[in-house]
Design a protein around this motif. Structure first.
Motif, PDB file in Angstrom:
ATOM      1  N   THR A  83      -4.714  27.596  31.727  1.00 12.20           N
ATOM      2  CA  THR A  83      -4.316  29.013  31.723  1.00 12.20           C
ATOM      3  C   THR A  83      -4.384  29.599  30.329  1.00 12.20           C
ATOM      4  OG1 THR A  83      -1.993  28.411  31.456  1.00 12.20           O
ATOM      5  CG2 THR A  83      -2.798  28.758  33.709  1.00 12.20           C
ATOM      6  N   GLU A  84      -4.737  28.790  29.336  1.00 16.96           N
ATOM      7  CA  GLU A  84      -4.820  29.277  27.964  1.00 16.96           C
ATOM      8  C   GLU A  84      -6.174  29.899  27.657  1.00 16.96           C
ATOM      9  OE1 GLU A  84      -2.032  29.307  26.199  1.00 16.96           O
ATOM     10  OE2 GLU A  84      -1.132  28.384  27.964  1.00 16.96           O
ATOM     11  N   THR A  85      -7.149  29.778  28.542  1.00 17.43           N
ATOM     12  CA  THR A  85      -8.493  30.290  28.295  1.00 17.43           C
ATOM     13  C   THR A  85      -8.468  31.779  28.002  1.00 17.43           C
ATOM     14  OG1 THR A  85      -9.414  28.600  29.733  1.00 17.43           O
ATOM     15  CG2 THR A  85     -10.819  30.483  29.242  1.00 17.43           C
ATOM     16  N   HIS A  86      -7.608  32.525  28.688  1.00 19.07           N
ATOM     17  CA  HIS A  86      -7.571  33.971  28.460  1.00 19.07           C
ATOM     18  C   HIS A  86      -7.151  34.299  27.033  1.00 19.07           C
ATOM     19  CE1 HIS A  86      -3.472  33.005  29.796  1.00 19.07           C
ATOM     20  NE2 HIS A  86      -3.098  34.003  29.038  1.00 19.07           N
ATOM     21  N   LEU A  87      -6.385  33.430  26.382  1.00 19.47           N
ATOM     22  CA  LEU A  87      -6.000  33.673  24.997  1.00 19.47           C
ATOM     23  C   LEU A  87      -7.203  33.553  24.070  1.00 19.47           C
ATOM     24  CD1 LEU A  87      -2.635  31.713  24.880  1.00 19.47           C
ATOM     25  CD2 LEU A  87      -2.975  34.180  25.086  1.00 19.47           C
ATOM     26  N   ALA A  88      -8.104  32.638  24.390  1.00 16.67           N
ATOM     27  CA  ALA A  88      -9.302  32.454  23.568  1.00 16.67           C
ATOM     28  C   ALA A  88     -10.225  33.670  23.648  1.00 16.67           C
ATOM     29  CB  ALA A  88     -10.051  31.204  24.010  1.00 16.67           C
ATOM     30  N   HIS A  89     -10.116  34.451  24.702  1.00 11.26           N
ATOM     31  CA  HIS A  89     -10.966  35.628  24.870  1.00 11.26           C
ATOM     32  C   HIS A  89     -10.246  36.910  24.458  1.00 11.26           C
ATOM     33  CE1 HIS A  89     -14.115  33.325  26.724  1.00 11.26           C
ATOM     34  NE2 HIS A  89     -13.229  32.780  27.527  1.00 11.26           N
ATOM     35  N   GLY A  90      -9.093  36.747  23.786  1.00 12.62           N
ATOM     36  CA  GLY A  90      -8.394  37.904  23.248  1.00 12.62           C
ATOM     37  C   GLY A  90      -7.607  38.690  24.273  1.00 12.62           C
ATOM     38  N   LEU A  91      -7.278  38.103  25.391  1.00  8.91           N
ATOM     39  CA  LEU A  91      -6.520  38.807  26.415  1.00  8.91           C
ATOM     40  C   LEU A  91      -5.047  38.444  26.323  1.00  8.91           C
ATOM     41  CD1 LEU A  91      -8.877  38.225  29.459  1.00  8.91           C
ATOM     42  CD2 LEU A  91      -8.747  40.234  28.001  1.00  8.91           C
ATOM     43  N   ASN A  92      -4.197  39.378  26.636  1.00 11.94           N
ATOM     44  CA  ASN A  92      -2.765  39.100  26.694  1.00 11.94           C
ATOM     45  C   ASN A  92      -2.414  38.581  28.072  1.00 11.94           C
ATOM     46  OD1 ASN A  92      -2.337  40.114  24.088  1.00 11.94           O
ATOM     47  ND2 ASN A  92      -2.315  42.221  24.894  1.00 11.94           N
ATOM     48  N   ARG A  93      -1.243  37.955  28.176  1.00  8.77           N
ATOM     49  CA  ARG A  93      -0.827  37.450  29.485  1.00  8.77           C
ATOM     50  C   ARG A  93      -0.731  38.580  30.492  1.00  8.77           C
ATOM     51  NH1 ARG A  93       3.588  33.993  30.834  1.00  8.77           N
ATOM     52  NH2 ARG A  93       2.213  33.700  32.572  1.00  8.77           N
ATOM     53  N   SER A  94      -0.340  39.753  30.047  1.00  5.30           N
ATOM     54  CA  SER A  94      -0.214  40.863  30.988  1.00  5.30           C
ATOM     55  C   SER A  94      -1.566  41.305  31.526  1.00  5.30           C
ATOM     56  CB  SER A  94       0.499  42.035  30.317  1.00  5.30           C
ATOM     57  OG  SER A  94      -0.256  42.469  29.205  1.00  5.30           O
ATOM     58  N   ASP A  95      -2.660  40.868  30.879  1.00  2.00           N
ATOM     59  CA  ASP A  95      -3.998  41.220  31.342  1.00  2.00           C
ATOM     60  C   ASP A  95      -4.474  40.321  32.477  1.00  2.00           C
ATOM     61  OD1 ASP A  95      -4.160  43.209  29.460  1.00  2.00           O
ATOM     62  OD2 ASP A  95      -5.122  41.918  27.966  1.00  2.00           O
ATOM     63  N   THR A  96      -3.786  39.220  32.717  1.00  2.00           N
ATOM     64  CA  THR A  96      -4.206  38.317  33.782  1.00  2.00           C
ATOM     65  C   THR A  96      -3.779  38.896  35.111  1.00  2.00           C
ATOM     66  OG1 THR A  96      -2.178  37.005  33.648  1.00  2.00           O
ATOM     67  CG2 THR A  96      -4.048  36.276  32.298  1.00  2.00           C
ATOM     68  N   PRO A  97      -4.474  38.515  36.179  1.00  2.00           N
ATOM     69  CA  PRO A  97      -4.143  39.078  37.482  1.00  2.00           C
ATOM     70  C   PRO A  97      -2.703  38.811  37.924  1.00  2.00           C
ATOM     71  CG  PRO A  97      -6.270  37.989  37.563  1.00  2.00           C
ATOM     72  CD  PRO A  97      -5.674  37.687  36.219  1.00  2.00           C
ATOM     73  N   ILE A 106       2.462  26.780  38.236  1.00  4.78           N
ATOM     74  CA  ILE A 106       1.567  26.020  39.118  1.00  4.78           C
ATOM     75  C   ILE A 106       0.571  25.214  38.291  1.00  4.78           C
ATOM     76  CG2 ILE A 106      -0.275  26.219  40.838  1.00  4.78           C
ATOM     77  CD1 ILE A 106       1.267  28.711  41.921  1.00  4.78           C
ATOM     78  N   ALA A 107      -0.031  25.871  37.294  1.00  3.75           N
ATOM     79  CA  ALA A 107      -1.005  25.187  36.445  1.00  3.75           C
ATOM     80  C   ALA A 107      -0.362  24.035  35.689  1.00  3.75           C
ATOM     81  CB  ALA A 107      -1.640  26.178  35.471  1.00  3.75           C
ATOM     82  N   SER A 108       0.817  24.249  35.152  1.00  2.00           N
ATOM     83  CA  SER A 108       1.519  23.193  34.417  1.00  2.00           C
ATOM     84  C   SER A 108       1.836  22.015  35.327  1.00  2.00           C
ATOM     85  CB  SER A 108       2.810  23.758  33.810  1.00  2.00           C
ATOM     86  OG  SER A 108       3.527  22.742  33.163  1.00  2.00           O
ATOM     87  N   THR A 112       0.222  18.290  34.901  1.00  2.00           N
ATOM     88  CA  THR A 112       1.097  17.108  34.816  1.00  2.00           C
ATOM     89  C   THR A 112       0.670  16.069  35.849  1.00  2.00           C
ATOM     90  OG1 THR A 112       2.944  18.437  33.995  1.00  2.00           O
ATOM     91  CG2 THR A 112       3.489  16.310  35.007  1.00  2.00           C
ATOM     92  N   ALA A 113       0.405  16.510  37.068  1.00  2.00           N
ATOM     93  CA  ALA A 113      -0.034  15.580  38.121  1.00  2.00           C
ATOM     94  C   ALA A 113      -1.372  14.929  37.759  1.00  2.00           C
ATOM     95  CB  ALA A 113      -0.136  16.313  39.459  1.00  2.00           C
ATOM     96  N   ILE A 114      -2.274  15.706  37.185  1.00  2.00           N
ATOM     97  CA  ILE A 114      -3.580  15.174  36.784  1.00  2.00           C
ATOM     98  C   ILE A 114      -3.399  14.116  35.703  1.00  2.00           C
ATOM     99  CG2 ILE A 114      -5.751  15.758  35.617  1.00  2.00           C
ATOM    100  CD1 ILE A 114      -5.445  18.570  37.060  1.00  2.00           C
ATOM    101  N   MET A 115      -2.553  14.401  34.724  1.00  2.00           N
ATOM    102  CA  MET A 115      -2.320  13.423  33.650  1.00  2.00           C
ATOM    103  C   MET A 115      -1.646  12.162  34.195  1.00  2.00           C
ATOM    104  SD  MET A 115      -3.835  14.556  31.082  1.00  2.00           S
ATOM    105  CE  MET A 115      -3.328  13.267  29.971  1.00  2.00           C
TER     106      MET A 115
END
Length: 169
Positions: A83-97, A106-108, A112-115
């Protein structure tokens, strides 16, 4: 880049779609059907240079680490749940859907389950000291994501050079 490394390990060929590959040798063919011939030579040179440097570097890293199929699946899953990809593209969290913390939770949880699964995988293989391996895999993931981001920038550069008129997604 994962698939291209597995299928074409010895050259700088990449997949630019599900069925199309591009290499320094095929750049002229790729650009030959563009109706706007402005800056084609510059565009071809830029693409070749980036294929040699960016893709070549990424593939060398991939060859050095040589991830197993299971490790590739882990990398793809972690990339999907990033979920950090949007930060690399200069978007704020409020810009996400989503705009709220549910997606992050959910992502976290999924990361965690994947790790936990990769830890279980290494344990089942009898590997006890796998911290270095996981570190290498994370470096590969960051490298691959950076190269993917630079390829998107290259496509935008081609658009600015009035060569590429593909729709933006």
């Amino acid at each position: 880049h994962f698939c291209a490394q597995k299928i074409f390990p010895d050259d700088n060929r990449i997949f630019i779609s599900y069925t199309t590959t591009l290499s320094p040798d095929t750049v002229d063919v790729y650009l030959s059907d563009y109706t706007h011939k402005n800056n084609i030579a510059e565009a071809a040179s830029t693409i070749r240079n980036n294929l040699d440097t960016l893709v070549g570097s990424s593939k060398r890293t991939m060859r050095r680490i040589d991830p197993t199929d299971e490790e590739l699946l882990v990398l793809l899953a972690l990339s999907f749940w990033n979920t950090e990809t949007h930060l690399a593209h200069g978007l704020n969290r409020s810009d996400t859907p989503s705009g709220d913390d549910r997606l992050s939770l959910i992502a976290s949880s999924n990361r965690t389950a994947i790790m936990q699964e990769i830890h279980a995988y290494y344990s089942s293989k009898g590997v006890t000291d796998y911290a270095t391996r996981i570190g290498d895999l994370f470096c590969l993931l960051v490298t691959t994501e950076k190269v993917s981001s630079l390829i998107v920038e290259d496509i935008e550069l081609l658009r600015l050079m009035d060569v590429n008129h593909q729709p933006r997604f």
